[in-house]
Motif scaffolding. Structure first.
Motif, mmCIF file in Angstrom:
data_model
loop_
_atom_site.group_PDB
_atom_site.id
_atom_site.type_symbol
_atom_site.label_atom_id
_atom_site.label_comp_id
_atom_site.label_asym_id
_atom_site.label_seq_id
_atom_site.Cartn_x
_atom_site.Cartn_y
_atom_site.Cartn_z
ATOM 1 N N GLU A 627 85.001 -16.162 79.618
ATOM 2 C CA GLU A 627 84.346 -15.270 80.584
ATOM 3 C C GLU A 627 85.249 -15.000 81.780
ATOM 4 O O GLU A 627 85.340 -13.872 82.270
ATOM 5 N N GLU A 631 86.962 -11.492 83.210
ATOM 6 C CA GLU A 631 86.938 -11.075 84.614
ATOM 7 C C GLU A 631 88.344 -10.770 85.105
ATOM 8 O O GLU A 631 88.558 -9.820 85.873
ATOM 9 N N LYS A 635 89.603 -7.141 86.593
ATOM 10 C CA LYS A 635 90.250 -6.958 87.895
ATOM 11 C C LYS A 635 91.617 -6.299 87.737
ATOM 12 O O LYS A 635 92.076 -5.559 88.600
#
Length: 642
Positions: A627, A631, A635
């Motif tokens: 996870e 992320e 980004k």
């Protein structure tokens, strides 16, 4: 004021108590420390009482202030003893842990109240007073001070009774013998103050406890005065409970049976005693030793600051002959250094490690300190412990994977990732792959772990695509043991089909030294993987001393340059030239290159200048759970390929 005969008797008994306490081996338990405070408090109270009586014999020679000071000291010490006894009973009952310290602090308030009454008595006269003719009088609240002391004793007894099954029958009998002496003299002195019996009763009671509860003879080897196995286990458990880092030296004399035959059992025991005295000395809380078998010792060091000195002393002891009973003996020993809890937090593992140290004659060198990791794990408890944790993890989802991005030097975007396996025990503590992977290779569970990692990697890759992220491939490490399986391509093909993936979506990493493991079988199986459509990468290039010719026979398409070569580039010109040579060699082979362990912007820049294709390292990201990896990708923005 009474006579001092009983107090002098009490002082003599207390001196005997101190002699027994310090002359015998003892365990450094909470109860031992509290018992010493109990002895000290009773001794101070006894001495103070003797002083007050002696002063009263010539009362007119002393000022009122001095008389008050002497009596206040006596009452302070006398009324502190019941509180210490209360804490001693708590310690015996196992009720003095860190979580209960605040509760124990609260129980000290009555004692602080009595202390306030005693300290203010020159003004208030509440506890005692002197009239103009220096006559001593009891104060109105003295019964309250006695009641507080009596209450501590009863409270401690109540806690002890409730937890009596936690202690041995011998301990219960000793405490119940303690009480008649302490209570009876306490009550007699309250009603007949001229009979100074209270400290005599406490000193006799303390002697009973010292000869029973505080007799740690069953934890001591009386031949060497070191701890025996039971004492070692108790003391090591205490260190581990305090979460203190410690070091254990396992020392096993060589040719023990020969020495016993030549010297005889009695002389050999004397030799053990001499070795114990010279090498280990007196036991302390942070340094103690144990005789664990014939010619076998363990030295525990709780403070690592002096480890270098300890190592030197152990090695020096066996460098020259021992002068023993007018004869020179050549003594040798096998020594192993174990870091706790880093190497193990299990005391039984230490005994198994010491067995392993001498199991096969000549397997380990003499008069050299070897690290715990060099012992044969298959016969140690650590191996068994890790094996159990691996099996439990395979059943209870204790295994997981983390991902580290691989970034293109051309675009600065993530193009791939390496899937790394992690093993955690039920407490959540991680076990290093460097420790559990060798165990898994030895016990055969590496195949199940490998299948798990491939399946989890496929699951993550499928999830990445579902969320709109595009990577060229995921990398998965292959153990050399796995590479020797004949049905490897079929197994991996079956797994990727479950998730709708293609062989090109996975790249399998092998170490540089893998070519040394059955080269013909290794090449055949890796060729089969490539033929099935998978990609092969050589991992950690630059760390091994492999046969380059054998490595070149393997069908790899990617080479991952180990961080040691990246660091060498920073250290010297030769290091930079060496890395440039590696890059040039593989560039001519049309091989893609990945620089591992890149941590700084300067390293990124220099790697780019050399023409290395990809970068993997902390500069971009540590290995993170799936996870968190997604992320990271979000980004970063759009993910490019190639």
């Amino acid at each position: 004021m009474g006579t001092i005969n009983f107090e002098v008797a009490a002082l003599c008994i207390l001196l005997l108590n101190f002699f027994l306490f310090f002359s015998r081996s003892r365990l450094y338990l909470q109860q031992t420390r509290v018992f010493l405070i109990l002895l000290l408090g009773t001794t101070f109270a006894t001495v103070a009482d003797i002083i007050t009586v002696v002063m009263y014999w010539n009362v007119y020679r002393y000022s009122t202030g001095l008389l008050y000071a002497a009596n206040i000291l006596y009452y302070i010490f006398q009324n502190s003893v019941p509180l210490v006894f209360f804490i001693f009973l708590l310690a015996l009952s196992g009720k003095t842990g860190a979580k209960r310290r605040f509760a124990i602090f609260l129980t000290a308030f009555p004692w602080m109240a009595s202390l306030s009454l005693i300290l203010t008595t020159p003004v208030t006269g509440w506890v005692f007073s002197f009239d103009p003719d220096y006559g001593y009088h009891r104060g109105a609240v003295l019964p309250l001070v006695y009641a507080i002391a009596f209450g501590y004793t009863l409270s401690g007894l109540g806690v002890f009774v409730r937890n009596r099954m936690r202690v041995s029958r011998e301990t219960r009998i000793a405490i119940f013998l303690f009480l008649p002496f302490a209570f009876s003299t306490f009550i007699i002195q309250f009603f007949f103050p001229e009979l100074l019996l209270q400290n005599l009763g406490i000193s006799l009671s303390a002697l009973i406890v010292l000869l029973t509860v505080q007799d740690f003879g069953k934890f001591t080897d009386h031949g060497t005065n070191l701890y025996n196995r039971n004492g070692l286990i108790v003391q090591l458990d205490l260190l581990l409970q305090k979460k203190r880092q410690s070091t254990v030296f396992l020392v096993s004399l060589d040719t023990v049976n020969f020495l016993r035959l030549v010297l005889g059992p009695e002389s050999f025991s004397a030799l053990e005693r001499e070795i114990a005295g010279k090498l280990f000395g007196y036991a302390r809380e942070d340094r103690f030793a144990s005789l664990t078998g014939q010619g076998k010792f363990m030295l525990v060091i709780g403070d690592r600051a002096g480890l270098a000195v300890e190592r030197e002393q152990l090695l020096r002891a066996f460098m020259s002959p021992w002068l023993f009973r007018d004869r020179l003996l050549s003594l040798s020993a096998r020594i192993c250094e174990v870091a706790m809890p880093e190497d193990t937090s299990s005391v039984p593992v230490l005994f198994q490690a010491q067995y392993e140290l001498t199991r096969i004659q000549g397997q380990y060198p003499l008069n050299v300190i070897i690290p715990f990791g060099e012992l044969g794990l298959s016969t140690t408890g650590r191996y068994q412990e890790i094996s159990r944790k691996i099996n439990r993890a395979l059943i209870t989802e204790g295994l997981s994977i983390v991902l580290q991005p691989i970034v293109s030097t051309r675009t600065g975007k993530t193009v791939a990732a390496e899937a790394l396996v992690r093993l955690s025990d039920p407490s959540g503590a991680l076990i290093s792959p460097g420790e559990f992977i060798p165990v898994a290779e030895q016990n055969g569970s590496i195949h199940r772990i490998g299948d798990f990692v491939v399946r989890e990697a496929c699951k993550v890759y499928q999830n990445l695509r579902t969320r709109g992220f595009s990577l060229d491939y995921l990398e998965v490490n292959l153990s050399p043991i796995q590479c020797l399986q004949p049905n490897l391509p079929q197994r991996f093909l079956a797994i990727i089909r479950e998730f709708g993936l293609a062989p090109q979506d996975l790249c399998f990493e092998i170490t540089e030294t893998a070519a040394n493991h059955s080269p013909a079988v290794m090449k055949r199986n890796l060729d089969a993987l490539v033929y099935a459509g998978f990609t092969i990468a050589v991992d950690d290039f630059g760390t091994g001393y492999s046969n380059i010719g054998g490595l070149m026979d393997l069908p790899f398409r990617i080479v991952k340059i180990d961080r040691s070569l990246i660091e060498a580039m920073d250290r010297s010109k030769n290091g930079k030239l060496g890395l440039e040579g590696v890059v040039s060699m593989f560039r001519h082979m049309s091989t893609q290159l990945v620089a591992e362990g890149v941590e700084t912007a300067d390293q990124v820049s220099r790697v780019q200048e050399m023409g290395i294709d990809f970068i993997q390292g902390y500069y971009y990201s540590r290995p993170v759970p799936p996870e968190a990896f997604m992320e990271f990708l979000a980004k970063e923005g759009s993910v490019c390929t190639g």
